[in-house]
Design a protein around this motif. Structure first.
Motif, short mmCIF file in Angstrom:
data_model
loop_
_atom_site.label_atom_id
_atom_site.label_comp_id
_atom_site.label_asym_id
_atom_site.label_seq_id
_atom_site.Cartn_x
_atom_site.Cartn_y
_atom_site.Cartn_z
N MET A 65 47.65 35.10 38.43
CA MET A 65 46.27 34.66 38.33
C MET A 65 46.25 33.14 38.35
O MET A 65 46.96 32.49 37.59
CB MET A 65 45.62 35.18 37.05
CG MET A 65 45.32 36.67 37.07
SD MET A 65 44.16 37.18 38.39
CE MET A 65 42.72 36.21 37.94
N TYR A 83 43.95 29.73 37.98
CA TYR A 83 42.71 29.25 37.37
C TYR A 83 42.52 27.76 37.64
O TYR A 83 43.49 27.00 37.68
CB TYR A 83 42.72 29.49 35.86
CG TYR A 83 42.75 30.94 35.46
CD1 TYR A 83 41.59 31.72 35.50
CD2 TYR A 83 43.94 31.53 35.05
CE1 TYR A 83 41.62 33.05 35.14
CE2 TYR A 83 43.98 32.88 34.67
CZ TYR A 83 42.82 33.63 34.72
OH TYR A 83 42.84 34.95 34.36
N GLY A 126 45.10 36.60 42.14
CA GLY A 126 43.68 36.34 41.93
C GLY A 126 43.43 34.86 41.74
O GLY A 126 44.15 34.18 41.00
N SER A 156 40.51 32.10 40.61
CA SER A 156 39.23 32.05 39.91
C SER A 156 38.90 30.62 39.47
O SER A 156 39.78 29.88 39.01
CB SER A 156 39.28 32.97 38.68
OG SER A 156 38.12 32.80 37.88
N ARG A 172 39.67 36.08 32.41
CA ARG A 172 40.54 37.11 31.84
C ARG A 172 39.90 37.77 30.62
O ARG A 172 40.11 38.96 30.36
CB ARG A 172 41.90 36.52 31.47
CG ARG A 172 42.97 37.57 31.26
CD ARG A 172 44.33 36.97 30.94
NE ARG A 172 45.39 37.96 31.11
CZ ARG A 172 45.72 38.87 30.22
NH1 ARG A 172 45.04 38.94 29.08
NH2 ARG A 172 46.69 39.74 30.46
N GLU A 220 50.29 39.61 34.16
CA GLU A 220 50.40 38.62 35.22
C GLU A 220 50.93 37.28 34.74
O GLU A 220 50.86 36.95 33.55
CB GLU A 220 49.02 38.41 35.87
CG GLU A 220 48.05 37.52 35.10
CD GLU A 220 47.32 38.25 33.99
OE1 GLU A 220 46.25 37.73 33.59
OE2 GLU A 220 47.80 39.27 33.50
N GLU A 269 50.22 33.36 34.78
CA GLU A 269 49.02 32.53 34.88
C GLU A 269 49.41 31.11 35.26
O GLU A 269 50.31 30.52 34.67
CB GLU A 269 48.24 32.53 33.56
CG GLU A 269 47.67 33.89 33.19
CD GLU A 269 46.77 33.80 31.95
OE1 GLU A 269 46.39 32.68 31.57
OE2 GLU A 269 46.46 34.86 31.39
#
Length: 405
Positions: free
Chosen positions: A55, A57, A182, A184, A190, A203, A205
């Motif tokens: 993920m 961010y 992903g 975002s 999350r 996952e 991060e």
């Protein structure tokens, strides 16, 4: 007889595409830490093992998508040289404005054989789309990485992030391996996921932090060397664009936009070199354009909520509670000949989302047993620009598109 363009004989741009948003640089600058984290997260692919879910961010313009595409290309090249690695397939979908069914259907149609009919828009459901997707993944075998950009915008992220990672353990897949990446803009995404999805993902991060002025100067110098003719830019333009963007949100995209628009201002003035003076003039143009794009990226009803708060702001009625916003929102929706949403909860959801995206400032109030606990909202932008942009969108400016509901 000379025409209106006959006197345009020179340009300060050598390759203007280098300053466009869709440009993918061959080398990624000032993101060594994030690239190293990515490299570690994806290493299992090289040995034929199940890929780790990742993920990403960070706010817009911090290089998340550019770094991801760079890493996918690099991984693809490396897999070709590794005997232990399975065949690698990379599937990329931008989830903004898409339903879960639309995402599943897009993936199915991407990997269907050329001679096969497309998966229909109507008549079948999301479960049918996933069933077909699993069949096609098994047909291909190998390792499949699914890159979901703006994953926080999909309507049912929980189902998507539960289905795909568990496809092998649920016996939907035997030969094919699946991993999710992903991306975002929402750091709190999350938290919105269900506990079982969080347990399933497990996952890695990777957080992308804002660039500072020095890092932005490095990026801009690299772009400018390829974008402009010799002598087409002054170092003061680089410093000014980097400083403005760093003071705002550390956004590389904003810094690059400032440099491009500053050069356009220079050409309009008949100047042969972009300087800090042109960057200063470009600042207002870029800010207005970026705000317009941010607003147009929102769904219609989110835009109506945003317009409602802007109207309340102009009338001096903010900070406002969600009930006040809803009353004005209903007026806004009717004024644009649309049926408004009917529940306060739906309005509160849009308010919360717009706050997380940086449109609003949220004030938490707790007045004890008598007044209760609630939030108030006020605009964190110029209300007049929001209302002008909304008007342009509704009047059908062809250069702006908006997602549906």
């Amino acid at each position: 007889m000379s025409g209106p363009f006959s006197d345009i004989t020179d340009t300060i741009f050598a390759d203007k595409s280098v300053l466009q948003e869709e440009y993918q640089p061959e080398q990624i600058l000032e993101r060594d830490k994030e690239i190293d984290e990515y490299r570690h997260a994806l290493r299992d692919v090289l040995f034929g093992n199940d890929p780790e879910n990742v993920m990403i961010y960070g706010k817009a313009g911090l290089g998340k998508t550019a770094v991801t595409m760079y890493m996918m290309d690099a991984l693809n090249e490396e897999v070709e040289t590794r005997e232990q690695a399975d065949d690698l397939f990379i599937h990329t979908v931008n989830c903004n404005g898409k339903s879960l069914f639309m995402v599943a259907r897009t993936l199915v149609n991407e990997i269907l054989p050329e001679e096969a009919s497309s998966f229909p828009r109507r008549g079948l459901g999301t479960g049918d789309a996933f069933e077909t997707l699993y069949q096609q993944l098994e047909r291909l075998g190998g390792t499949h990485l699914f890159v979901f950009d703006e994953i926080d915008h999909i309507d049912d992220a929980n189902t998507l992030l539960y289905e795909l990672p568990r496809a092998r353990s649920n016996d939907y897949l035997d030969d094919a391996r699946v991993g999710i990446i992903g991306i975002s803009n929402n750091y709190t995404f999350r938290k919105s996921l269900s506990p079982k999805v969080k347990d399933t993902l497990m996952e890695a991060e990777i957080a992308f932090t804002p660039y500072n002025a020095t890092e932005l100067q490095t990026i801009l110098n690299d772009r400018a060397e390829n974008a402009f003719v010799e002598g087409g830019y002054d170092s003061s333009a680089i410093r000014a664009a980097a400083a403005i963007a760093a003071q705002d949100v550390g956004n590389a995209r904003q810094a690059i936009d400032l440099l491009r628009v500053g050069a356009e201002v220079a050409e309009k003035n008949g100047d042969s070199q972009v300087t800090d003076t042109h960057i200063t003039r470009a600042r207002t143009l870029v800010q207005r354009g970026r705000l317009q794009n941010r607003i147009s990226d929102q769904t219609k009803h989110a835009q109506f909520v945003l317009e409602a708060v802007a109207r309340l702001e102009q009338d001096g009625k903010t900070p406002a509670r969600s009930k006040q916003v809803m009353a004005t929102y209903e007026t806004v929706a009717h004024s644009w000949d649309r049926d408004p949403l009917t529940t306060l909860k739906s309005i509160q959801g849009h308010l919360s989302e717009l706050h997380m995206l940086g449109f609003f400032t949220q004030h938490e109030r707790n007045e004890g047993r008598s007044g209760g606990h609630y939030f108030e909202y006020e605009l964190d932008l110029d209300a007049s620009i929001v209302l002008e942009t909304r008007n342009d969108l509704e009047l059908g400016n062809d250069s702006i598109t908006s997602p549906s509901e």
